[in-house]
Motif scaffolding. Structure first.
Motif, short mmCIF file in Angstrom:
data_model
loop_
_atom_site.label_atom_id
_atom_site.label_comp_id
_atom_site.label_asym_id
_atom_site.label_seq_id
_atom_site.Cartn_x
_atom_site.Cartn_y
_atom_site.Cartn_z
N UNK A 104 0.91 -1.26 0.02
CA UNK A 104 0.04 -0.02 0.19
C UNK A 104 0.88 1.49 -0.12
N UNK A 105 2.19 1.08 0.35
CA UNK A 105 2.67 2.47 0.45
C UNK A 105 4.44 2.20 -0.12
N UNK A 106 4.13 1.25 -1.37
CA UNK A 106 5.23 1.06 -2.16
C UNK A 106 5.70 2.18 -3.07
N UNK A 107 6.76 2.54 -3.21
CA UNK A 107 7.33 3.27 -4.35
C UNK A 107 7.24 4.89 -3.99
N UNK A 108 6.39 5.74 -4.86
CA UNK A 108 6.20 6.75 -4.67
C UNK A 108 5.13 7.10 -3.50
N UNK A 109 4.52 6.05 -3.08
CA UNK A 109 3.22 6.17 -2.14
C UNK A 109 3.90 6.11 -0.73
#
Length: 325
Positions: A104-109
Motif C-alpha cells: 500500500x505504501x510502495x514506491x512513490x506512495x
C-alpha cells in the motif's frame, strides 16, 4: 499545521478533560492527532495524550486536537497528505510505510514525510494456553493444536515472526488453525485448541475475559527468542507483562510485541515537537491515571521501544538533553 476550523468536520476533541474541550487561542499552535475508531484503544490513547498536552497549553503554546480515524493505515495516508500533523500508528506499519516495503505504501506512495516522536502503549504477544495442555514453555507447543491467526492480521504477523525465530514450520504442530480471534478463543475454551496468540493493547480486555472464562495461562517467551525476533525486526521490542495486569498471574511474563508509535510530519516545528515530547515524557504518571495503557511506560521505553524510523529533530533534541538516547 495551524487550524482555524475543523476542516471537513471529521475532527473533534475527546472529552477526557475540560482542557481538551477548550477552544485554542489564536496565538496557540493547534496540532491535529489522528488516532482510531471512537471508543477504541487508539482513540482513547490519543485523547489521553491530547488531554495531557492541553493541561500545559499556557506553558508551551500548543493545543492538541484528537481526530477519529480508521486506524494505522488511514493515519499514515492522512499524514502523507499533510491533512494531520501527528498520528498514532502500529510500529510495524510505521516501519513498512516509511521504507516503502508494504504494497500500500510502495514506491512513490511511501510516507517519506514522517518522523518518529515517541513510543507509547505496548501490544505484547499474550500466548494463551490451556492449563491442562502441559504448555509452560515455547518448546511445549510442538505437537499441539495451535491457532496462528488469519493471514494479514497482527496475530499472524507475530506468529510468523516467532516461528521464524524458532526455525519451525507449521509441521511442528498437530494442527495450525487460522480462525478469527473470537472463534479461536471459543475453540480454546472448548478444548479444541491448546494455545491461541492474542496481540492487543495492554491491558487487553479480551485476554482478561478469556482468563476469567476458562482455565488458561500466559506462556512466557524465552529471552533468547525475544532477542532474536527484536534483532530481526526493528519494529518489535521486548515487553514484560506485569504480574498485576491479569487475574491469576503471579509473576511478570516475558514477551515481545509492537508499540503504538506517535509520529509526526517532519514539517512540524522543531520547538513544537520538542515541547510536545517533553510534556509527554515528564508526565507519564499523570497519563497512566487517564488511561491504563500508559502504566509501566518509562522515559527510556518511550524514547526507544519500537521506533524504527528517524526521529523528528525536535524529539531527538529533547531525548539527547534528557540523556535518553
Amino acid at each position: 499545521m495551524r487550524q482555524r476550523g475543523w476542516g471537513r468536520g471529521i475532527f473533534f476533541a475527546l472529552g477526557l478533560s475540560a482542557a481538551l474541550m477548550a477552544q485554542a487561542a489564536p496565538a496557540q499552535e493547534r496540532l491535529v492527532l489522528a488516532s482510531g475508531a471512537v471508543q477504541g484503544g487508539y482513540f482513547l490513547t490519543g485523547g489521553a495524550v491530547c488531554a495531557q498536552i492541553n493541561k500545559q497549553t499556557t506553558q508551551h503554546k500548543l493545543y492538541c486536537a484528537v481526530a477519529p480515524s480508521g486506524g494505522s493505515v488511514e493515519n499514515l495516508e492522512l499524514l502523507r497528505a499533510s491533512q494531520v500533523d501527528l498520528a498514532l500508528v502500529q510500529s510495524d506499519w510505521q516501519y513498512l510505510a516509511f521504507e516503502g516495503t508494504a504494497k500500500r505504501f510502495a514506491g512513490a506512495e511511501k510516507v517519506a514525510n514522517m518522523r518518529a516522536m515517541a513510543a507509547l502503549s505496548s501490544m505484547p504477544l499474550a500466548l494463551l494456553a490451556r492449563e491442562d495442555a502441559a504448555i509452560t514453555t515455547l518448546s511445549d507447543l510442538r505437537g499441539k493444536r495451535v491457532d496462528i491467526g488469519r493471514a494479514g492480521t497482527a496475530r499472524r504477523l507475530v506468529m510468523d515472526d516467532l516461528l521464524a525465530a524458532l526455525e519451525w514450520d507449521l509441521g511442528a504442530f498437530e494442527l495450525a488453525s487460522e480462525f478469527p480471534q473470537q472463534e479461536a478463543l471459543d475453540a480454546l475454551c472448548a478444548g479444541q485448541l491448546a494455545a491461541v496468540p492474542i496481540v492487543d493493547i495492554s491491558p487487553s480486555s479480551q485476554v482478561r475475559a478469556a482468563l476469567r472464562r476458562c482455565k488458561l495461562r500466559i506462556v512466557p517467551i524465552d529471552a533468547a527468542v525475544v532477542a532474536k525476533v527484536v534483532a530481526a525486526k526493528p519494529y518489535y521490542s521486548a515487553i514484560k507483562i506485569p504480574s498485576s495486569t491479569y487475574p491469576g498471574t503471579k509473576t511478570d511474563i516475558a514477551s515481545f510485541g509492537q508499540r503504538i508509535v506517535l509520529v509526526g510530519r517532519f514539517k512540524v516545528a522543531d520547538t513544537d515537537a520538542y515541547n510536545f515530547v517533553k510534556a509527554l515524557v515528564e508526565n507519564l504518571p499523570a497519563l497512566a491515571k487517564i488511561h491504563p495503557s500508559f502504566k509501566g511506560l518509562t522515559p527510556q521505553s518511550v524514547a526507544k521501544g519500537g521506533i524504527a524510523i528517524p526521529l523528528h529533530d525536535g524529539a531527538a533534541r529533547y531525548y539527547r538533553e534528557a540523556g535518553l538516547r
